[in-house]
Design an enzyme around this catalytic site. Structure first.
Site, PDB file in Angstrom:
ATOM      1  N   VAL A 132      23.474 -11.134 -35.660  1.00 34.05           N
ATOM      2  CA  VAL A 132      23.659 -11.808 -36.945  1.00 34.05           C
ATOM      3  C   VAL A 132      25.096 -12.310 -37.075  1.00 34.05           C
ATOM      4  CG1 VAL A 132      23.421 -11.612 -39.451  1.00 34.05           C
ATOM      5  CG2 VAL A 132      21.884 -10.327 -37.959  1.00 34.05           C
ATOM      6  N   HIS A 150      20.673  -5.561 -34.112  1.00 34.94           N
ATOM      7  CA  HIS A 150      20.706  -5.938 -35.521  1.00 34.94           C
ATOM      8  C   HIS A 150      22.104  -6.321 -35.995  1.00 34.94           C
ATOM      9  CE1 HIS A 150      16.665  -5.123 -37.309  1.00 34.94           C
ATOM     10  NE2 HIS A 150      16.506  -4.578 -36.126  1.00 34.94           N
ATOM     11  N   HIS A 191      11.569  -2.317 -26.229  1.00 33.58           N
ATOM     12  CA  HIS A 191      10.342  -1.807 -26.840  1.00 33.58           C
ATOM     13  C   HIS A 191       9.660  -0.779 -25.938  1.00 33.58           C
ATOM     14  CE1 HIS A 191       9.747  -5.552 -29.642  1.00 33.58           C
ATOM     15  NE2 HIS A 191      10.807  -4.834 -29.947  1.00 33.58           N
ATOM     16  N   SER A 192      10.254  -0.509 -24.789  1.00 33.00           N
ATOM     17  CA  SER A 192       9.761   0.555 -23.923  1.00 33.00           C
ATOM     18  C   SER A 192       9.948   1.924 -24.562  1.00 33.00           C
ATOM     19  CB  SER A 192      10.520   0.518 -22.584  1.00 33.00           C
ATOM     20  OG  SER A 192      10.327   1.690 -21.833  1.00 33.00           O
ATOM     21  N   ASP A 209      30.370  -7.324 -35.521  1.00 35.62           N
ATOM     22  CA  ASP A 209      31.510  -6.872 -36.320  1.00 35.62           C
ATOM     23  C   ASP A 209      31.211  -5.669 -37.204  1.00 35.62           C
ATOM     24  OD1 ASP A 209      29.840  -8.020 -38.190  1.00 35.62           O
ATOM     25  OD2 ASP A 209      31.392  -9.199 -39.181  1.00 35.62           O
ATOM     26  N   ASP A 214       5.401   3.131 -26.144  1.00 34.96           N
ATOM     27  CA  ASP A 214       4.916   3.363 -24.782  1.00 34.96           C
ATOM     28  C   ASP A 214       4.423   4.803 -24.715  1.00 34.96           C
ATOM     29  OD1 ASP A 214       4.470   3.750 -22.102  1.00 34.96           O
ATOM     30  OD2 ASP A 214       6.488   3.210 -21.445  1.00 34.96           O
ATOM     31  N   THR A 237       5.700   6.770 -21.117  1.00 32.01           N
ATOM     32  CA  THR A 237       7.077   7.272 -21.002  1.00 32.01           C
ATOM     33  C   THR A 237       7.828   6.910 -22.290  1.00 32.01           C
ATOM     34  OG1 THR A 237       7.707   5.231 -19.847  1.00 32.01           O
ATOM     35  CG2 THR A 237       7.151   7.132 -18.480  1.00 32.01           C
ATOM     36  N   ASP A 258      12.324   2.014 -19.373  1.00 33.31           N
ATOM     37  CA  ASP A 258      11.875   1.643 -18.032  1.00 33.31           C
ATOM     38  C   ASP A 258      10.995   0.407 -18.103  1.00 33.31           C
ATOM     39  OD1 ASP A 258       9.429   2.527 -19.026  1.00 33.31           O
ATOM     40  OD2 ASP A 258       9.431   4.398 -17.902  1.00 33.31           O
TER      41      ASP A 258
END
Length: 331
Positions: A76, A72, A198-199, A80, A248, A251, A256
């Site tokens: 952009v 994030h 997203h794991s 910084d 997930d 896990t 992973d």
């Protein structure tokens, strides 16, 4: 990328008791380098690493936040630490935009900053702390150690007004996602690897209900739907309620390659997850990462490195914030 002109500021003159710059003003800007603080604050990276370990031991979900922060902030316009700034009368904070929904745990970055400040006041930027905490958070989650350069300086204002131009949304087409990352120099396998984040973590129901109500998206694996409906029982969830689905279930606390097996099995929660597993440009890499965690980690490390080096402020640009949530002129 957007103009850098807003961020070219001369260093303020310093008194005898004030902070010394990390290199002389007449020296050439070294840019980002490995171990930038080896002379000015040799313990900096060790302090950050130990703080990350300590905070992760106490609050496991901090690692998800640190990993999300690097995306994030660095995606952009510039890496910084503009993400960390609070709103002012003139500028809305990036943290308070819709695109930043669910971001939290910023107070723990303040904890790390305070620990570093005790050792070396005014030397280490919030931008470097943000990046290094992400690096060490990745390790806490079982991911690879990624050697990252330092030497970033902090921006003085939020970039909330342009955030929509740079951050891809989870509902946008895979073409838009690929284009946004390509503008930073991250290629298709790099994008596939980055989305492997997203794991871990969770998806808030407010981001998911459009795929469940009024009818369930037929693309979902039917064996996964009952669990999601149980976790997200309201078509219009309260955004302040803590309703979510783990990204997930197998896990959930481990970075992973199980994510790729999940999305190939139609268990991806977000539209972008589903598209990643089905688009002809990305599916070959999804399959390859599902088979090889080593390949996933290699591409993930490469993409994180590129992301962390996106258009940083170095040399005499920007500043070293005293407090990560407030620019020095407001401190």
């Amino acid at each position: 990328m957007g103009s850098k002109a807003l961020f070219f500021f001369a260093l303020l003159s310093f008194s005898a008791v004030a902070i010394k710059p990390t290199f002389a003003e007449n020296e050439e800007d070294p840019g980002l380098v490995m171990n930038f603080y080896k002379d000015a604050c040799p313990q900096a990276e060790d302090i950050i690493r130990e703080q990350v370990k300590l905070l992760y031991k106490r609050h496991k979900n901090t690692a998800f936040s640190w990993l999300r922060n690097i995306f994030h902030d660095c995606a952009v316009q510039s890496c910084d630490a503009s993400l960390l700034l609070d709103s002012t009368r003139r500028d809305l904070s990036e943290k308070e935009t819709d695109r930043s929904f669910g971001l939290r745990n910023f107070r723990y970055l303040d904890t790390i900053k305070e620990a570093v400040e005790r050792e070396c006041p005014g030397v280490v930027s919030c931008a470097d702390i943000l990046v290094l905490s992400a690096r060490d958070g990745i390790v806490s989650l079982g991911g690879p150690y990624i050697p990252l350069k330092t030497g970033r300086r902090d921006g003085r204002r939020s970039r909330a007004d342009v955030i929509e131009q740079y951050l891809p949304d989870h509902n946008e087409s895979i073409s838009v996602v690929l284009d946004r990352f390509a503008a930073m120099g991250i290629d298709t396998p790099g994008v596939v690897a980055l989305l492997g984040a997203h794991s871990v973590g969770r998806t808030h129901c407010i981001k998911l209900v459009h795929r469940l109500y009024p009818e369930v998206d037929p693309a979902f694996n039917s064996n996964h739907v009952e669990h999601m409906l149980k976790k997200c029982p309201d078509p219009i969830p309260d955004p302040k309620a803590v309703q979510y689905v783990r990204n997930d279930r197998g896990t959930p606390m481990k970075l992973d390659n199980n994510y790729y097996r999940n999305i190939l099995d139609n268990k991806g929660l977000l539209i972008v997850d589903h598209q990643l597993a089905n688009d002809k440009r990305t599916k070959p890499y999804v399959k390859k990462m599902a088979k090889s965690q080593d390949y996933f980690f290699k591409e993930f490390a490469r993409a994180i490195t590129i992301l962390s080096e996106n258009n940083p402020l170095t040399g005499t640009k920007g500043e070293i914030r005293k407090q990560c949530s407030v620019a020095n002129k407001h401190h």
